[in-house]
Design a protein around this motif. Sequence first.
Motif, PDB file in Angstrom:
ATOM      1  N   ARG A  25       0.844  -1.196   0.000  1.00  0.00           N
ATOM      2  CA  ARG A  25       0.000   0.000   0.000  1.00  0.00           C
ATOM      3  C   ARG A  25       0.872   1.236   0.000  1.00  0.00           C
ATOM      4  O   ARG A  25       2.051   1.188   0.358  1.00  0.00           O
ATOM      5  CB  ARG A  25      -0.914   0.035   1.236  1.00  0.00           C
ATOM      6  CG  ARG A  25      -1.934  -1.078   1.307  1.00  0.00           C
ATOM      7  CD  ARG A  25      -2.978  -0.913   0.199  1.00  0.00           C
ATOM      8  NE  ARG A  25      -4.042  -1.882   0.283  1.00  0.00           N
ATOM      9  CZ  ARG A  25      -4.068  -3.042  -0.350  1.00  0.00           C
ATOM     10  NH1 ARG A  25      -3.048  -3.411  -1.086  1.00  0.00           N
ATOM     11  NH2 ARG A  25      -5.091  -3.847  -0.245  1.00  0.00           N
ATOM     12  N   SER A  26       0.280   2.370  -0.350  1.00  0.00           N
ATOM     13  CA  SER A  26       1.003   3.628  -0.390  1.00  0.00           C
ATOM     14  C   SER A  26       1.170   4.226   1.009  1.00  0.00           C
ATOM     15  O   SER A  26       0.477   3.840   1.954  1.00  0.00           O
ATOM     16  CB  SER A  26       0.249   4.630  -1.271  1.00  0.00           C
ATOM     17  OG  SER A  26      -0.978   4.973  -0.646  1.00  0.00           O
ATOM     18  N   LYS A  27       2.063   5.185   1.108  1.00  0.00           N
ATOM     19  CA  LYS A  27       2.306   5.856   2.383  1.00  0.00           C
ATOM     20  C   LYS A  27       1.030   6.506   2.937  1.00  0.00           C
ATOM     21  O   LYS A  27       0.742   6.355   4.127  1.00  0.00           O
ATOM     22  CB  LYS A  27       3.423   6.888   2.209  1.00  0.00           C
ATOM     23  CG  LYS A  27       3.934   7.467   3.491  1.00  0.00           C
ATOM     24  CD  LYS A  27       5.149   8.348   3.210  1.00  0.00           C
ATOM     25  CE  LYS A  27       5.756   8.880   4.479  1.00  0.00           C
ATOM     26  NZ  LYS A  27       6.973   9.670   4.203  1.00  0.00           N
ATOM     27  N   PRO A  28       0.233   7.213   2.109  1.00  0.00           N
ATOM     28  CA  PRO A  28      -1.010   7.783   2.654  1.00  0.00           C
ATOM     29  C   PRO A  28      -1.968   6.723   3.204  1.00  0.00           C
ATOM     30  O   PRO A  28      -2.618   6.938   4.229  1.00  0.00           O
ATOM     31  CB  PRO A  28      -1.638   8.516   1.460  1.00  0.00           C
ATOM     32  CG  PRO A  28      -0.483   8.844   0.570  1.00  0.00           C
ATOM     33  CD  PRO A  28       0.474   7.673   0.735  1.00  0.00           C
ATOM     34  N   THR A  29      -2.050   5.574   2.531  1.00  0.00           N
ATOM     35  CA  THR A  29      -2.920   4.503   3.026  1.00  0.00           C
ATOM     36  C   THR A  29      -2.393   3.961   4.342  1.00  0.00           C
ATOM     37  O   THR A  29      -3.169   3.720   5.283  1.00  0.00           O
ATOM     38  CB  THR A  29      -3.045   3.376   1.986  1.00  0.00           C
ATOM     39  OG1 THR A  29      -3.647   3.907   0.808  1.00  0.00           O
ATOM     40  CG2 THR A  29      -3.867   2.214   2.516  1.00  0.00           C
ATOM     41  N   ILE A  30      -1.088   3.789   4.445  1.00  0.00           N
ATOM     42  CA  ILE A  30      -0.511   3.291   5.699  1.00  0.00           C
ATOM     43  C   ILE A  30      -0.805   4.277   6.828  1.00  0.00           C
ATOM     44  O   ILE A  30      -1.184   3.866   7.926  1.00  0.00           O
ATOM     45  CB  ILE A  30       0.997   3.019   5.542  1.00  0.00           C
ATOM     46  CG1 ILE A  30       1.186   1.798   4.642  1.00  0.00           C
ATOM     47  CG2 ILE A  30       1.656   2.814   6.901  1.00  0.00           C
ATOM     48  CD1 ILE A  30       2.613   1.494   4.293  1.00  0.00           C
ATOM     49  N   TRP A  31      -0.638   5.581   6.573  1.00  0.00           N
ATOM     50  CA  TRP A  31      -0.960   6.573   7.610  1.00  0.00           C
ATOM     51  C   TRP A  31      -2.422   6.464   8.038  1.00  0.00           C
ATOM     52  O   TRP A  31      -2.735   6.518   9.221  1.00  0.00           O
ATOM     53  CB  TRP A  31      -0.678   7.995   7.110  1.00  0.00           C
ATOM     54  CG  TRP A  31       0.715   8.454   7.351  1.00  0.00           C
ATOM     55  CD1 TRP A  31       1.628   8.815   6.407  1.00  0.00           C
ATOM     56  CD2 TRP A  31       1.372   8.618   8.614  1.00  0.00           C
ATOM     57  NE1 TRP A  31       2.805   9.179   7.007  1.00  0.00           N
ATOM     58  CE2 TRP A  31       2.674   9.071   8.366  1.00  0.00           C
ATOM     59  CE3 TRP A  31       0.989   8.413   9.933  1.00  0.00           C
ATOM     60  CZ2 TRP A  31       3.587   9.332   9.379  1.00  0.00           C
ATOM     61  CZ3 TRP A  31       1.904   8.673  10.938  1.00  0.00           C
ATOM     62  CH2 TRP A  31       3.183   9.129  10.665  1.00  0.00           C
ATOM     63  N   ARG A  32      -3.312   6.320   7.061  1.00  0.00           N
ATOM     64  CA  ARG A  32      -4.744   6.197   7.388  1.00  0.00           C
ATOM     65  C   ARG A  32      -4.984   4.947   8.227  1.00  0.00           C
ATOM     66  O   ARG A  32      -5.690   4.992   9.236  1.00  0.00           O
ATOM     67  CB  ARG A  32      -5.592   6.174   6.118  1.00  0.00           C
ATOM     68  CG  ARG A  32      -7.086   6.279   6.419  1.00  0.00           C
ATOM     69  CD  ARG A  32      -7.953   6.267   5.181  1.00  0.00           C
ATOM     70  NE  ARG A  32      -8.038   4.898   4.673  1.00  0.00           N
ATOM     71  CZ  ARG A  32      -7.546   4.478   3.506  1.00  0.00           C
ATOM     72  NH1 ARG A  32      -6.942   5.300   2.690  1.00  0.00           N
ATOM     73  NH2 ARG A  32      -7.682   3.227   3.143  1.00  0.00           N
TER      74      ARG A  32
END
Length: 82
Positions: A25-32
């Motif tokens: 997954r992308s960094k924004p998805t991981i943060w979410r």
Amino acid sequence: MSDFSFNLEDEGYAGFPEAEKIANRSKPTIWRWCNESLFPSPHRLKSPSGKSVFLGFRRSELREWVRDPAAWVEKQRGKAAA
């Protein structure tokens, strides 16, 4: 299991690039996911000089998440309820 599981056998911390590969997954998805307690949260780590900060994921937490993401989430929700 992820192709990157061999990296998780080490102790210590993994950076965002490795976490992105592990989760696919992308960094924004991981943060979410971190904010929603669906993925282990990164920890702030200072360099020995104390000048820079590194965000790292504990490899032990990533190992647990890779083995069974649903069980990891339930465990986190149990901690929050206690």
